[in-house]
Scaffold this motif. Structure first.
Motif, PDB file in Angstrom:
ATOM      1  N   ARG A  66       5.501  16.387  14.522  1.00 26.37           N
ATOM      2  CA  ARG A  66       5.341  15.052  13.953  1.00 26.37           C
ATOM      3  C   ARG A  66       3.872  14.676  13.974  1.00 26.37           C
ATOM      4  O   ARG A  66       3.207  14.754  15.015  1.00 26.37           O
ATOM      5  N   ALA A  67       3.366  14.288  12.817  1.00 28.63           N
ATOM      6  CA  ALA A  67       1.980  13.871  12.671  1.00 28.63           C
ATOM      7  C   ALA A  67       1.966  12.413  12.219  1.00 28.63           C
ATOM      8  O   ALA A  67       2.520  12.073  11.179  1.00 28.63           O
ATOM      9  N   VAL A  68       1.352  11.564  13.033  1.00 31.79           N
ATOM     10  CA  VAL A  68       1.317  10.133  12.746  1.00 31.79           C
ATOM     11  C   VAL A  68      -0.133   9.701  12.557  1.00 31.79           C
ATOM     12  O   VAL A  68      -0.952   9.821  13.467  1.00 31.79           O
ATOM     13  N   ILE A  81       0.838  -1.197   0.000  1.00 31.62           N
ATOM     14  CA  ILE A  81       0.000   0.000   0.000  1.00 31.62           C
ATOM     15  C   ILE A  81       0.876   1.250   0.000  1.00 31.62           C
ATOM     16  O   ILE A  81       1.766   1.403   0.822  1.00 31.62           O
ATOM     17  N   GLN A  82       0.615   2.140  -0.941  1.00 31.31           N
ATOM     18  CA  GLN A  82       1.331   3.414  -1.035  1.00 31.31           C
ATOM     19  C   GLN A  82       0.442   4.501  -0.444  1.00 31.31           C
ATOM     20  O   GLN A  82      -0.687   4.714  -0.898  1.00 31.31           O
ATOM     21  N   LEU A  83       0.939   5.190   0.576  1.00 27.40           N
ATOM     22  CA  LEU A  83       0.153   6.190   1.295  1.00 27.40           C
ATOM     23  C   LEU A  83       0.543   7.602   0.877  1.00 27.40           C
ATOM     24  O   LEU A  83       1.670   7.844   0.450  1.00 27.40           O
ATOM     25  N   PRO A  84      -0.369   8.567   1.054  1.00 28.59           N
ATOM     26  CA  PRO A  84       0.013   9.973   0.836  1.00 28.59           C
ATOM     27  C   PRO A  84       0.893  10.450   1.980  1.00 28.59           C
ATOM     28  O   PRO A  84       0.843   9.915   3.089  1.00 28.59           O
ATOM     29  N   ASP A  85       1.707  11.459   1.725  1.00 29.14           N
ATOM     30  CA  ASP A  85       2.514  12.057   2.792  1.00 29.14           C
ATOM     31  C   ASP A  85       1.603  12.584   3.899  1.00 29.14           C
ATOM     32  O   ASP A  85       0.577  13.213   3.632  1.00 29.14           O
ATOM     33  N   THR A  86       1.995  12.328   5.145  1.00 29.53           N
ATOM     34  CA  THR A  86       1.196  12.807   6.267  1.00 29.53           C
ATOM     35  C   THR A  86       1.584  14.247   6.584  1.00 29.53           C
ATOM     36  O   THR A  86       2.260  14.536   7.579  1.00 29.53           O
ATOM     37  N   VAL A  87       1.175  15.167   5.730  1.00 28.51           N
ATOM     38  CA  VAL A  87       1.390  16.601   5.956  1.00 28.51           C
ATOM     39  C   VAL A  87       0.029  17.206   6.290  1.00 28.51           C
ATOM     40  O   VAL A  87      -0.873  17.217   5.461  1.00 28.51           O
ATOM     41  N   VAL A  88      -0.107  17.697   7.512  1.00 28.31           N
ATOM     42  CA  VAL A  88      -1.401  18.202   7.964  1.00 28.31           C
ATOM     43  C   VAL A  88      -1.564  19.666   7.599  1.00 28.31           C
ATOM     44  O   VAL A  88      -0.591  20.389   7.369  1.00 28.31           O
ATOM     45  N   SER A  89      -2.809  20.107   7.555  1.00 27.51           N
ATOM     46  CA  SER A  89      -3.120  21.521   7.335  1.00 27.51           C
ATOM     47  C   SER A  89      -3.138  22.240   8.675  1.00 27.51           C
ATOM     48  O   SER A  89      -3.627  21.711   9.687  1.00 27.51           O
ATOM     49  N   LEU A  90      -2.594  23.473   8.689  1.00 28.32           N
ATOM     50  CA  LEU A  90      -2.476  24.248   9.918  1.00 28.32           C
ATOM     51  C   LEU A  90      -3.098  25.628   9.741  1.00 28.32           C
ATOM     52  O   LEU A  90      -3.055  26.205   8.664  1.00 28.32           O
ATOM     53  N   ALA A  91      -3.635  26.150  10.827  1.00 33.23           N
ATOM     54  CA  ALA A  91      -4.091  27.549  10.857  1.00 33.23           C
ATOM     55  C   ALA A  91      -3.733  28.130  12.221  1.00 33.23           C
ATOM     56  O   ALA A  91      -4.219  27.624  13.238  1.00 33.23           O
ATOM     57  N   PRO A  92      -2.836  29.140  12.245  1.00 33.40           N
ATOM     58  CA  PRO A  92      -2.164  29.819  11.133  1.00 33.40           C
ATOM     59  C   PRO A  92      -1.303  28.859  10.299  1.00 33.40           C
ATOM     60  O   PRO A  92      -0.717  27.931  10.842  1.00 33.40           O
ATOM     61  N   ALA A  93      -1.201  29.163   9.017  1.00 30.58           N
ATOM     62  CA  ALA A  93      -0.582  28.225   8.093  1.00 30.58           C
ATOM     63  C   ALA A  93       0.940  28.274   8.098  1.00 30.58           C
ATOM     64  O   ALA A  93       1.592  27.231   8.063  1.00 30.58           O
ATOM     65  N   SER A 151      -7.294   7.983  12.816  1.00 27.00           N
ATOM     66  CA  SER A 151      -6.877   8.877  13.895  1.00 27.00           C
ATOM     67  C   SER A 151      -5.540   9.512  13.547  1.00 27.00           C
ATOM     68  O   SER A 151      -4.780   8.990  12.729  1.00 27.00           O
ATOM     69  N   LEU A 152      -5.273  10.661  14.201  1.00 22.58           N
ATOM     70  CA  LEU A 152      -4.056  11.429  13.963  1.00 22.58           C
ATOM     71  C   LEU A 152      -3.407  11.736  15.306  1.00 22.58           C
ATOM     72  O   LEU A 152      -4.036  12.321  16.194  1.00 22.58           O
ATOM     73  N   LYS A 153      -2.159  11.337  15.463  1.00 28.92           N
ATOM     74  CA  LYS A 153      -1.411  11.601  16.694  1.00 28.92           C
ATOM     75  C   LYS A 153      -0.465  12.765  16.460  1.00 28.92           C
ATOM     76  O   LYS A 153       0.348  12.738  15.527  1.00 28.92           O
ATOM     77  N   LEU A 154      -0.546  13.798  17.314  1.00 28.32           N
ATOM     78  CA  LEU A 154       0.293  14.982  17.190  1.00 28.32           C
ATOM     79  C   LEU A 154       1.384  14.974  18.256  1.00 28.32           C
ATOM     80  O   LEU A 154       1.108  14.768  19.440  1.00 28.32           O
ATOM     81  N   GLU A 155       2.610  15.212  17.824  1.00 27.46           N
ATOM     82  CA  GLU A 155       3.748  15.356  18.723  1.00 27.46           C
ATOM     83  C   GLU A 155       4.384  16.714  18.419  1.00 27.46           C
ATOM     84  O   GLU A 155       4.998  16.893  17.368  1.00 27.46           O
ATOM     85  N   PRO A 156       4.239  17.713  19.319  1.00 26.09           N
ATOM     86  CA  PRO A 156       4.608  19.105  19.009  1.00 26.09           C
ATOM     87  C   PRO A 156       6.083  19.339  18.697  1.00 26.09           C
ATOM     88  O   PRO A 156       6.427  20.332  18.053  1.00 26.09           O
ATOM     89  N   GLY A 157       6.962  18.483  19.163  1.00 26.30           N
ATOM     90  CA  GLY A 157       8.385  18.712  18.936  1.00 26.30           C
ATOM     91  C   GLY A 157       9.080  19.443  20.053  1.00 26.30           C
ATOM     92  O   GLY A 157      10.267  19.755  19.970  1.00 26.30           O
TER      93      GLY A 157
END
Length: 293
Positions: free
Chosen positions: A253-255, A139-151, A195-201
């Motif tokens: 990091r968005a997983v 399975i080929q997945l899209p890049d996990t790049v999330v949308s942000l606001a502010p962008a 689901s989406l797991k966020l790790e702020p860094g």
């Protein structure tokens, strides 16, 4: 064996494949059927390529000859060509992108004959379930790049809204088809983000919700797109930073967790282990500047 759909291909590794949870590993080898004619042609070709190659040592030529003899005029006679309408040969096959894994060499049984209508008892024999597991690994997945606001750059103590573009993050599937040796089976393996797991860094931040795990909504979306009317609201999925990234961007990091299901020939189907795929992206955090007069 052929694969179609959102697939990385048969022989190429890819960083965009799903990573199974719970230490489950899709098979790197399997057994599939060949007709008597196909098997005979394959054996003779392999034999000729070795014995007619002056670079091959004598022991290799002798070994290939002994191997051929088993099926030519030993345990079997003339590759069972006289029995060609009564059964198939079953032979080991490997995922060529995973030959460095021990699992690729686990299918070490010599080719064996199975009467038509019989069921091979070997582990990893090609069945709709095994085909589904093989499709899982492609399975080929899209890049996990999330949308942000502010962008482009957020502010200290300002909640940043996070969501997925539903046009991009939708279910993907790979179909595995085996049509060989009188066997015609198929399986479709489908991955859907749940689901989406966020790790702020950085530890100087908090997530919304506090667990950092943004789950799928009833409409299939994850997170909520920001709009002007949301300015005073708390994002259902987001991050708030407590200090600036003046010394460099934070690495967000968005997983994504993907739910994996399959359907196959004969109304077979079910679930396979969930998988994850993540990616880092830079996020700049600025101090809010105030002017005192």
């Amino acid at each position: 064996m052929t694969f179609s759909g959102s697939t990385r291909g048969n022989t190429e590794a890819s960083p965009k494949t799903v990573t199974p949870v719970d230490n489950w590993i899709p098979p790197a080898c399997w057994y599939e059927p060949m007709t008597a004619e196909e098997f005979a042609a394959s054996m003779e070709k392999a034999y000729d390529s070795v014995v007619n190659d002056p670079r091959q040592p004598g022991y290799a030529k002798a070994g290939q000859g002994q191997y051929r003899e088993i099926y030519k005029d030993g345990k079997y006679k003339n590759y069972n060509l006289d029995e060609k309408n009564r059964g198939s040969w079953w032979v080991a096959a490997q995922d060529h992108s995973r030959l460095n894994e021990s699992g690729a060499w686990a299918c070490d049984e010599l080719p064996f004959w199975v009467e038509r209508g019989g069921t091979p008892l070997m582990k990893n024999t090609a069945t709709p379930r095994i085909l589904a597991e093989l499709a899982y690994n492609r399975i080929q997945l899209p890049d996990t790049v999330v949308s942000l606001a502010p962008a482009h750059a957020t502010k200290v103590n300002l909640p940043t809204w996070v969501w997925l573009d539903t046009a991009k993050f939708k279910e993907v599937s790979v179909t595995a088809t085996l049509n060989a040796g009188g066997i015609n089976i198929q399986a479709i393996t489908t991955a859907r983000p749940i689901s989406l797991k966020l790790e702020p860094g950085t530890l100087d931040a908090k997530t919304f919700p506090p667990s950092g795990e943004c789950v799928e909504d009833a409409d299939g979306s994850i997170g909520e797109r920001y709009s002007r009317g949301n300015a005073n609201d708390t994002p259902p999925c987001g991050i708030e930073y407590f200090r600036s990234s003046i010394d460099g961007n934070f690495r967000l990091r968005a997983v994504l967790t993907w739910k994996i299901t399959w359907k196959g020939t004969g109304d077979a189907g079910g679930n396979l282990p969930n998988g994850t795929f993540g990616k880092d992206q830079d996020i700049a955090v600025e101090e809010i500047q105030a002017i005192n007069r």
